[in-house]
Design a protein around this motif. Structure first.
Motif, PDB file in Angstrom:
ATOM      1  N   ASN A 211      -8.228   8.568   0.811  1.00  0.00           N
ATOM      2  CA  ASN A 211      -9.449   7.766   0.782  1.00  0.00           C
ATOM      3  C   ASN A 211     -10.466   8.328  -0.208  1.00  0.00           C
ATOM      4  O   ASN A 211     -11.135   7.579  -0.922  1.00  0.00           O
ATOM      5  CB  ASN A 211     -10.070   7.704   2.180  1.00  0.00           C
ATOM      6  CG  ASN A 211      -9.334   6.756   3.103  1.00  0.00           C
ATOM      7  OD1 ASN A 211      -8.434   6.035   2.678  1.00  0.00           O
ATOM      8  ND2 ASN A 211      -9.692   6.763   4.365  1.00  0.00           N
TER       9      ASN A 211
ATOM     10  N   ALA B 106      -9.314   7.476  -3.757  1.00  0.00           N
ATOM     11  CA  ALA B 106      -9.487   6.058  -4.067  1.00  0.00           C
ATOM     12  C   ALA B 106     -10.960   5.703  -4.236  1.00  0.00           C
ATOM     13  O   ALA B 106     -11.329   4.920  -5.134  1.00  0.00           O
ATOM     14  CB  ALA B 106      -8.856   5.217  -2.961  1.00  0.00           C
TER      15      ALA B 106
ATOM     16  N   TYR C  69      -4.264   9.433  -6.170  1.00  0.00           N
ATOM     17  CA  TYR C  69      -4.031   8.669  -4.949  1.00  0.00           C
ATOM     18  C   TYR C  69      -2.562   8.250  -4.840  1.00  0.00           C
ATOM     19  O   TYR C  69      -1.878   8.572  -3.873  1.00  0.00           O
ATOM     20  CB  TYR C  69      -4.923   7.427  -4.902  1.00  0.00           C
ATOM     21  CG  TYR C  69      -4.506   6.480  -3.802  1.00  0.00           C
ATOM     22  CD1 TYR C  69      -4.833   6.758  -2.480  1.00  0.00           C
ATOM     23  CD2 TYR C  69      -3.711   5.369  -4.073  1.00  0.00           C
ATOM     24  CE1 TYR C  69      -4.393   5.929  -1.450  1.00  0.00           C
ATOM     25  CE2 TYR C  69      -3.274   4.536  -3.056  1.00  0.00           C
ATOM     26  CZ  TYR C  69      -3.613   4.814  -1.750  1.00  0.00           C
ATOM     27  OH  TYR C  69      -3.171   4.020  -0.733  1.00  0.00           O
TER      28      TYR C  69
ATOM     29  N   ARG D 297      -7.962   1.455  -1.952  1.00  0.00           N
ATOM     30  CA  ARG D 297      -6.555   1.862  -2.039  1.00  0.00           C
ATOM     31  C   ARG D 297      -5.730   0.841  -2.824  1.00  0.00           C
ATOM     32  O   ARG D 297      -4.861   1.214  -3.617  1.00  0.00           O
ATOM     33  CB  ARG D 297      -5.970   2.054  -0.642  1.00  0.00           C
ATOM     34  CG  ARG D 297      -6.464   3.315   0.070  1.00  0.00           C
ATOM     35  CD  ARG D 297      -5.757   3.536   1.385  1.00  0.00           C
ATOM     36  NE  ARG D 297      -6.096   4.831   1.967  1.00  0.00           N
ATOM     37  CZ  ARG D 297      -5.234   5.622   2.579  1.00  0.00           C
ATOM     38  NH1 ARG D 297      -3.967   5.245   2.705  1.00  0.00           N
ATOM     39  NH2 ARG D 297      -5.605   6.787   3.095  1.00  0.00           N
TER      40      ARG D 297
END
Length: 548
Positions: A437, A440, A391, A489
């Motif tokens: 997304n 995460a 991420y 996140r």
């Protein structure tokens, strides 16, 4: 006859070209302190000689021209031959094949899987990092060839057949029966029009043929590197979503029923082909258990996710090297740019981001190598750390590329500088193998289901024995304790930053570690590069980061 009127006139001399930066060429791309120190630390210093040879080639004018040509002459789809026969082939510029041949011959693909030498996967990561800086697009089939072997280990018979060819150091391009080739490349096809990352929505059908094989009918919206010899594909079998190995050419020499509909016209990654494909009863072979396709192919995805981190770190290093080189040769207002206080802050900030990414990348490669060799603790650490790093490091690449480009001013916005190519490429690793997304949320699932992975992660962080790191780790644990999906996140960001800080405290010079902790952990840092707090040793940071 006086014909002077018809002779070309010499252009008047208007000015002498000065204060233009010479090309950064003839250097060793692998001469990166963070990379070489990580290589040794993670047990692969035996590969230093090979890496330095590759680095010198990567820094040569010849290799840089290959990269330019491969990018400027993208692949072309040939659906039929001159007689109207369906061939579904992709043509590439010769420069592409030069890049691929070097990557395969260096072992930057699947070679580590057949090596018993500890650190083989680390050596491979360092080579992938180094050679990717020449042209990132060709890294896609190299990465997938590496990752495919992990999934094939769910099917010993397929592994025995394909692994030697995938690991071969011979680049043998062209669609021919695999038994007639000296080496093969692998691709992957997961997503469909209606599903994207939600692969359980896939509609491609797999029907048993009675001889152990299956017939696949359906489509894939993204087929990465369709010129490869074999693909891992997801399809709905009678027992549920399953993983299949699909060769482009069957053993009898006939083309499998894979139709390349068109190539994607992409923002970046233009030297590499990405296709929309349709299967018309294409023959494929089950990998792993029927109905457990996601669990099987995730083994491949976990390896390509590592390469997303490596690729992003490589892009940061390339951008930093170009920015530093430009700043040390370009003068403005009586001083070089590298002597200007604000530019020094920008460059040092970029250097910190690059070193943190490279150090984390080598640590993850080391964990991968040891986990493959049976180290359960390293496997636990890797499960949490890789999801977080996928991420955050990939998220940092585009902003890093934009700032590095700006360091070259208007020259950086011109295609000839190659910085626009870096900028266009920079978002891709954040999209590949699950967008931000998805990565995460995958981290959140690991943290919820595997508390031992959380313990392994924070044990690694605590190894720094540093109060700044410990305080940041405590804050990250508090964030994690009350986090839901909407906080994923933030969790990934905080966990990655504290891990990077721990690694730099242990392994980087104090000037680097102190600057990273003072900016990334303390909150005394702005929202853009070049907003470092005062009192840092920027000379040491910049000298360490400079390309050799």
């Amino acid at each position: 006859m006086d014909d002077s009127r018809h002779r070309p006139q010499e252009d008047p001399v208007t000015h002498e070209v000065t204060n233009q930066v010479p090309p950064l060429t003839g250097h060793d791309v692998s001469a990166d302190h963070a990379l070489l120190e990580g290589l040794a630390r993670e047990g692969a210093d035996w590969a230093t000689g090979e890496l330095r040879q590759l680095g010198l080639l990567a820094g040569s004018a010849k290799a840089q021209e290959w990269g330019r040509l491969a990018n400027e002459h993208p692949p072309v789809l040939r659906t039929h031959d001159r007689y109207g026969n369906r061939i579904d082939e992709v043509e590439f510029h010769p420069a592409w094949h030069e890049l691929m041949a070097v990557a395969v011959e260096s072992g930057a693909h699947a070679a580590p899987w057949t090596s018993a030498r500890p650190g083989a996967h680390v050596a491979r990561a360092a080579k992938f990092f180094t050679w990717s800086q020449v042209e990132a697009g060709h890294g896609c089939p190299i990465s997938m060839t590496y990752a495919a072997v992990a999934a094939l280990r769910h099917s010993p018979s397929l592994r025995a057949e394909w692994e030697p060819l995938l690991a071969s150091r011979t680049y043998d391009f062209g669609l021919r029966p695999p038994q007639d080739k000296r080496g093969v490349l692998a691709g992957m096809a997961m997503t469909e029009k209606q599903g994207g990352s939600d692969v359980r929505a896939n509609t491609t059908r797999a029907e048993p043929l009675g001889d152990g094989s299956f017939a696949l009918t359906g489509h894939k919206w993204f087929n990465s590197a369709p010129m490869c010899d074999v693909f891992l594909v997801l399809a709905q079998a009678p027992g549920g979503l399953s993983c299949f190995l699909l060769p482009r050419v069957l053993p009898d020499g006939t083309r499998n029923a894979v139709r390349l509909m068109r190539l994607k016209d992409k923002l970046g990654n233009r030297s590499n082909a990405s296709a929309e494909v349709e299967y018309e009863g294409a023959v494929a072979f089950l990998v792993g258990e029927e109905g457990r396709g996601v669990r099987t192919i995730i083994e491949m995805v976990n390896m390509t996710r590592l390469d997303c981190v490596i690729g992003s770190a490589a892009g940061m290093r390339y951008g930093l090297a170009q920015a530093l080189h430009h700043a040390r040769h370009r003068t403005a207002f009586g001083r070089t740019l590298a002597e200007q206080p604000l530019m020094r802050s920008v460059l040092a900030d970029l250097a910190l981001e690059s070193e943190a990414a490279t150090t984390l990348m080598t640590r993850l490669a080391g964990a991968t190598d040891r986990a493959i060799r049976g180290d359960a603790a390293e496997g636990l650490f890797r499960r949490a750390a890789l999801a977080a790093a996928k991420y955050w490091v990939c998220k940092r690449a585009p902003v890093h590329a934009a700032e590095a480009l700006e360091c070259l001013g208007g020259n950086g916005y011109v295609e000839e500088s190659q910085m626009p190519r870096l900028f266009r490429e920079s978002p891709l690793n954040g999209i590949w193998e699950g967008s931000g997304n998805v990565a995460a949320l995958d981290l959140m699932r690991v943290l919820a289901r595997e508390p031992e992975a959380v313990e392994a992660f924070f044990a690694e962080v605590a190894a720094a024995g540093d109060r700044r790191v410990a305080d940041a780790a405590e804050r990250a644990l508090k964030t994690l304790a009350g986090a839901g999906e909407a906080d994923a996140r933030r969790v990934a960001e905080e966990m990655t930053l504290v891990l990077q800080a721990s690694l730099l405290v242990r392994h980087a010079p104090a000037a680097v570690a102190d600057a990273f902790c003072a900016s990334r952990l303390s909150g005394d840092w702005g929202r853009a590069f070049g907003t470092l707090p005062p009192g840092l040793d920027l000379d040491a940071i910049l000298d360490r980061a400079a390309p050799a």
